[in-house]
Design an enzyme around this catalytic site. Structure first.
Site, mmCIF file in Angstrom:
data_model
loop_
_atom_site.group_PDB
_atom_site.id
_atom_site.type_symbol
_atom_site.label_atom_id
_atom_site.label_comp_id
_atom_site.label_asym_id
_atom_site.label_seq_id
_atom_site.Cartn_x
_atom_site.Cartn_y
_atom_site.Cartn_z
ATOM 1 N N HIS A 144 42.504 49.202 39.698
ATOM 2 C CA HIS A 144 41.760 49.454 40.927
ATOM 3 C C HIS A 144 41.847 48.221 41.830
ATOM 4 O O HIS A 144 42.193 47.120 41.369
ATOM 5 C CB HIS A 144 40.295 49.748 40.612
ATOM 6 C CG HIS A 144 40.069 51.128 40.061
ATOM 7 N ND1 HIS A 144 38.825 51.719 40.005
ATOM 8 C CD2 HIS A 144 40.934 52.048 39.543
ATOM 9 C CE1 HIS A 144 38.923 52.928 39.475
ATOM 10 N NE2 HIS A 144 40.196 53.146 39.189
ATOM 11 N N GLU A 146 39.587 46.319 43.140
ATOM 12 C CA GLU A 146 38.735 45.189 42.758
ATOM 13 C C GLU A 146 39.356 44.374 41.624
ATOM 14 O O GLU A 146 39.334 43.132 41.643
ATOM 15 C CB GLU A 146 37.353 45.694 42.312
ATOM 16 C CG GLU A 146 36.591 46.439 43.377
ATOM 17 C CD GLU A 146 36.771 47.945 43.322
ATOM 18 O OE1 GLU A 146 35.779 48.669 43.463
ATOM 19 O OE2 GLU A 146 37.925 48.404 43.115
ATOM 20 N N CYS A 174 33.211 51.531 41.153
ATOM 21 C CA CYS A 174 32.894 52.390 40.011
ATOM 22 C C CYS A 174 32.305 51.523 38.895
ATOM 23 O O CYS A 174 32.203 50.303 39.022
ATOM 24 C CB CYS A 174 34.153 53.097 39.526
ATOM 25 S SG CYS A 174 35.378 51.972 38.817
ATOM 26 N N CYS A 177 34.703 48.706 37.625
ATOM 27 C CA CYS A 177 34.848 47.582 38.547
ATOM 28 C C CYS A 177 33.534 46.823 38.723
ATOM 29 O O CYS A 177 33.530 45.593 38.844
ATOM 30 C CB CYS A 177 35.374 48.076 39.887
ATOM 31 S SG CYS A 177 37.069 48.719 39.779
#
Length: 255
Positions: A144, A146, A174, A177
């Site tokens: 992701h 992040e 999420c 993360c």
């Protein structure tokens, strides 16, 4: 009509610090919340005492600080212990600038046909980490935006702990993360639009507010939210249109 902050009950120095926090009247204090305002106040005035807290709560509740019982004070002390981390955030202009950089990162994900989410890590107002979704490209569910940005920042600083760093993300993080951001001990997380299905900063759950975790990170959402949301909506609209075209083409072939 706004009710001004006056002396008494507040000291002139207290009023001056509240103005630094953009709290100019009783209504501003009520909107911010007594505990949040007090914790932000303590970030500026490390010598602040509980008496300031009682003054803030009294103003919010339209009563006097002397009227609080011992039981009430115990309740409010417990509320402070349970309160999520609080920080003083940069000015709106600064946050919007760095969120624009995160949006640029999100556009890089879009070029790869990835969900357009971008993130940047900022240390002392310098960009030290830049990332965007690469899950499909890298065949890695953990890639992701992040995670990518945190890895880049950690490499730059030579330390996985990013205690004095800010992370700007176009979409609410999420659980995966959010956990990584907390583990990295990031100081502040600023995100754009909310993620109503998987958001772990308040939309579904709030890991940043869970006092059972080793919490260090203050959270703020809604910075350039409309721009972040529109980028995502454009992406998914295009996806749906592509599927419809594919379905139509497949049907015409069968004919």
């Amino acid at each position: 009509m706004n009710t001004p902050l006056t002396t008494p009950p507040l000291a002139p120095k207290t009023i001056a610090i509240l103005k630094q926090l953009d709290i100019h009247c009783v209504e501003d204090l009520q909107q911010r919340g007594a505990i949040t305002a007090f914790l932000q106040f303590k970030n500026i005035s490390t010598s602040s005492t509980e008496s300031v807290l009682w003054q803030f709560i009294a103003l919010v509740e339209n009563r006097t600080a002397q009227s609080f019982s011992a039981e009430e004070k115990t309740f409010w002390r417990q509320q402070i212990k349970q309160h999520p981390p609080v920080a003083l955030f940069p000015s709106a202009k600064i946050m919007q600038y760095w969120m624009q950089q995160a949006l640029h990162a999100a556009q890089q994900a879009q070029l790869l046909n990835e969900v357009p989410v971008g993130a940047v890590v900022v240390y002392e107002n310098n960009l030290i980490g830049y990332g965007y979704n690469r899950c499909i490209t890298d065949h890695n569910v953990s890639h992701h935006a992040e995670i990518q940005a945190l890895a880049a920042a950690s490499s730059t600083l030579g330390n996985y702990r990013l205690q004095n760093c800010d992370v700007y993300i176009t979409l609410e993080p999420c659980a995966m993360c959010a956990s990584a951001l907390i583990q990295a001990r990031v100081k502040r997380v600023i995100y754009g639009t909310a993620e109503t299905r998987t958001g772990a900063a308040g939309s579904v759950i709030n890991l940043f507010a869970n006092r059972q975790l080793n919490t260090h990170t203050a959270i703020l959402g809604g910075v350039l939210a409309a721009e972040s949301k529109e980028l995502l909506q454009q992406f998914f609209r295009h996806k749906r249109q592509s599927i419809q075209i594919t379905d139509i083409s497949a049907g015409s072939t069968e004919i």
